[in-house]
Structures are given as structure tokens and as C-alpha cells.
Scaffold this active site. Structure first.
Site, PDB file in Angstrom:
ATOM      1  N   LYS A 221       1.328  -5.091   1.215  1.00  0.00           N
ATOM      2  CA  LYS A 221       2.122  -5.288  -0.001  1.00  0.00           C
ATOM      3  C   LYS A 221       3.493  -4.626   0.098  1.00  0.00           C
ATOM      4  O   LYS A 221       3.726  -3.757   0.949  1.00  0.00           O
ATOM      5  CB  LYS A 221       1.360  -4.783  -1.227  1.00  0.00           C
ATOM      6  CG  LYS A 221       0.277  -5.783  -1.661  1.00  0.00           C
ATOM      7  CD  LYS A 221      -0.415  -5.399  -2.942  1.00  0.00           C
ATOM      8  CE  LYS A 221      -1.458  -6.478  -3.290  1.00  0.00           C
ATOM      9  NZ  LYS A 221      -2.314  -6.099  -4.415  1.00  0.00           N
ATOM     10  N   ARG A 255      -9.589  -4.166  -0.064  1.00  0.00           N
ATOM     11  CA  ARG A 255      -9.286  -5.591   0.110  1.00  0.00           C
ATOM     12  C   ARG A 255      -8.125  -5.691   1.104  1.00  0.00           C
ATOM     13  O   ARG A 255      -7.021  -5.260   0.793  1.00  0.00           O
ATOM     14  CB  ARG A 255      -8.921  -6.177  -1.252  1.00  0.00           C
ATOM     15  CG  ARG A 255      -8.656  -7.667  -1.243  1.00  0.00           C
ATOM     16  CD  ARG A 255      -8.298  -8.148  -2.645  1.00  0.00           C
ATOM     17  NE  ARG A 255      -7.979  -9.564  -2.651  1.00  0.00           N
ATOM     18  CZ  ARG A 255      -6.797 -10.051  -2.308  1.00  0.00           C
ATOM     19  NH1 ARG A 255      -5.830  -9.245  -1.943  1.00  0.00           N
ATOM     20  NH2 ARG A 255      -6.577 -11.352  -2.328  1.00  0.00           N
TER      21      ARG A 255
HETATM   22  C1  7PJ Z   1      -5.261  -8.237  -5.327  1.00  0.00           C
HETATM   23  C2  7PJ Z   1      -6.192  -9.205  -5.678  1.00  0.00           C
HETATM   24  C3  7PJ Z   1      -5.568  -6.868  -5.569  1.00  0.00           C
HETATM   25  C4  7PJ Z   1      -7.677  -7.622  -6.451  1.00  0.00           C
HETATM   26  C5  7PJ Z   1      -4.446 -10.151  -4.855  1.00  0.00           C
HETATM   27  C6  7PJ Z   1      -2.174  -9.956  -2.363  1.00  0.00           C
HETATM   28  C7  7PJ Z   1      -1.949 -10.577  -3.675  1.00  0.00           C
HETATM   29  N1  7PJ Z   1      -7.392  -8.921  -6.228  1.00  0.00           N
HETATM   30  N2  7PJ Z   1      -5.658 -10.407  -5.376  1.00  0.00           N
HETATM   31  N3  7PJ Z   1      -6.794  -6.621  -6.130  1.00  0.00           N
HETATM   32  N4  7PJ Z   1      -4.173  -8.856  -4.788  1.00  0.00           N
HETATM   33  N5  7PJ Z   1      -8.841  -7.287  -7.005  1.00  0.00           N
HETATM   34  O1  7PJ Z   1      -3.187 -10.100  -1.708  1.00  0.00           O
HETATM   35  O2  7PJ Z   1      -1.218  -9.270  -1.914  1.00  0.00           O
HETATM   36  O3  7PJ Z   1      -4.801  -5.942  -5.311  1.00  0.00           O
HETATM   37  S1  7PJ Z   1      -3.381 -11.425  -4.336  1.00  0.00           S
END
Ligand code: 7PJ
Length: 274
Positions: A221, A255
């Protein structure tokens, strides 16, 4: 949580992005303007071989400034992939969506978990998840992706994020979704400046103390890009470092895009920490 064990070291959730315009791996799974199922299965196998504990499948790009996706496109992206992965692999599959229609369809196609960056705020989402019986991650976001990075402001970012998540927990319990099915995520980068992201990150132990498993998504990010001053394709080491700090702060699920780097780093942490 079905086959998702949340004890000890955090689980590594691998991101499988089905959008053509993701900020970090946009279109990688496409041939022309169609998702290529063989490429997806090959990629999923790679993530599993690298040590992923679960896969997160998403068909809506929520990067800052992303276009809105229409429901039919999101369903067309996610459902065939979910079915193909379910029939091929045993690994738990999470679906990253805010659409109640997709949540319900995903359940009947073998999803193990739901992940909503809008914390079940869309009409019908609470009901869809209640009926699903699945675990769900509630994430904080300040406003819609189109505008969330325009000028995010908080009085006290930690108090406001935790206050919001508490309200969503109450809404879930009222809708018949028990606490035992909930995970929390402060939503790094979703309507937050670098300073706000850092303040929130330092407060991860406070969020963990709410008593629910915490998911952390910082992989590649812009908060990492801003700290190391590198473009998105050069953020693997920065992402692994921040993932380990999240693990030390008590995160239950990380994640990530870069599974091998994260898994190796977690092994080092596990060997050293007492
Ligand atoms: C996140 C997400 C996060 C959760 C995305 C990306 C953007 N779901 N979905 N937490 N980010 N729970 O992957 O940079 O930080 S999409």
C-alpha cells in the site's frame, strides 16, 4: 471458524485480485478483457505452495479513485473463479465484497469467509451474512473509494475507527451475526493519510484488546511506498517488515500479495519471539 484456526502465529491470507485495474497486480489474471481460469488456478497453486493459509478473492477494485464496478461484472469475475478454486483446492476461500447478492451466491459456491471493506453497510448485507453462517471481516473505511483519499480528517483516528467498528459489531449482533463470527480490520489506506495510518498501526494492540481477531492489510500500500519512497512493484521488503510488526502487535490474519516473503518473515519471528 470452519477450518480457519485463529491461534498462535497469524494466518497468511493471499490476495487473488480479479479486477482488471488493481493498483498492484492489475490485469495479471486476464487474457484480453477476460479472466483466464487456467492462469488463476496456476497463480492460486503458487500462493498455496508459498504457504498461504487462505485466499481472498475480490472482483471490485477499491484502490483510491477506482471506478465503481457494476454488480453483474463483479459476479461474473468472482463466481466462476470461486467455483473453479473450490473444486480444485481445499484451502479456505474468502470473498472480498460489499454486495449482498455476491455474498449469498458465494456461500452456495463454497466460500469459507466474507470480507467487506464497507463493514456490511450496504442494504441487505447484514441479512445476507446472517443467513450465511460464515465468519466476516468488518473493515473501517472513511467514505467511498472514489473520494476517500481526497482529504481524510479525524479528531482522534484511533477512537473513531474503534468506535465505528463497535457500532458495526452491535449492528451485526442485532442482525443475528454472533460476535464469534466477526473479525475487525482498521482499513489501512482507506481514507487515511500516512500519519493517520501510522497512528492507527501503533494502536493495533488497542484494537486487538477489543477481543476479536484482527486482520491487517498493508501489503504494497501507499503508506509503505511513502515511507520507502518506492513504486508499487518494489514494496515486497517493506510489506514483509510491516506484516511482521502487525504480527507482533497481535494481528490474527495478514492479508498479503507476497506470500513467500511473509511466510519466511513469520518463521523468523516465531523462532525469535518468546
Ligand atoms: C483491504 C481489504 C484491507 C481488508 C483491500 C488493497 C486494497 N480487505 N481489501 N483489509 N484492502 N479486510 O488490497 O490494497 O486492508 S483492497
Amino acid at each position: 471458524m470452519e477450518s480457519i484456526a485463529l491461534q498462535g502465529q497469524p494466518l497468511v491470507m493471499a490476495i487473488l485480485n480479479l479486477t482488471p485495474d488493481s493498483f498492484s497486480d492489475g490485469g495479471a489474471l486476464y487474457r484480453g478483457n477476460k479472466i483466464d481460469l487456467n492462469t488463476v488456478l496456476h497463480r492460486a497453486q503458487g500462493l498455496i505452495d508459498d504457504g498461504a493459509d487462505l485466499l481472498d478473492i475480490g472482483g471490485e477494485s477499491t484502490r483510491p479513485g477506482a471506478e465503481k464496478v457494476v454488480l453483474s461484472a463483479e459476479l461474473d469475475r468472482v463466481l466462476p473463479v470461486l467455483e473453479a478454486l473450490r473444486s480444485r483446492f481445499d484451502i479456505p476461500l474468502s470473498v472480498d465484497t460489499s454486495s449482498p447478492e455476491l455474498m449469498s451466491e458465494a456461500v452456495s459456491r463454497g466460500a469459507s469467509m466474507l470480507n467487506d471493506v464497507r463493514a456490511l453497510s450496504r442494504a441487505g448485507a447484514l441479512e445476507a451474512v446472517a443467513a450465511s453462517g460464515l465468519p466476516v471481516c468488518l473493515m473501517h473505511s472513511l467514505g467511498e473509494p472514489q473520494v476517500m483519499q481526497d482529504d481524510p480528517r479525524y479528531g482522534d483516528v484511533v477512537a473513531e475507527v474503534i468506535g465505528f467498528l463497535r457500532q458495526r459489531i452491535v449492528a451485526c449482533e442485532k442482525a443475528g451475526i454472533s460476535r464469534s463470527r466477526l473479525l475487525l480490520d482498521p482499513g489501512f489506506g482507506f481514507g487515511k493519510t500516512l500519519e493517520q495510518n501510522i497512528t492507527l498501526f501503533r494502536a493495533l494492540p488497542t484494537l486487538v484488546a477489543e477481543g476479536l481477531p484482527v486482520m491487517v492489510g498493508v501489503s504494497r500500500k501507499s503508506m509503505i511506498g511513502e515511507i520507502i519512497n518506492k513504486p508499487v512493484d518494489q514494496r515486497v521488503f517493506g510489506s514483509a517488515a510491516l506484516a511482521i510488526l502487525a504480527a507482533q502487535a497481535g494481528a490474527a490474519i495478514l492479508r498479503v500479495h507476497d506470500v513467500a516473503a511473509t511466510v519466511d518473515s513469520l518463521k523468523i519471528l516465531e523462532a525469535i519471539q518468546q
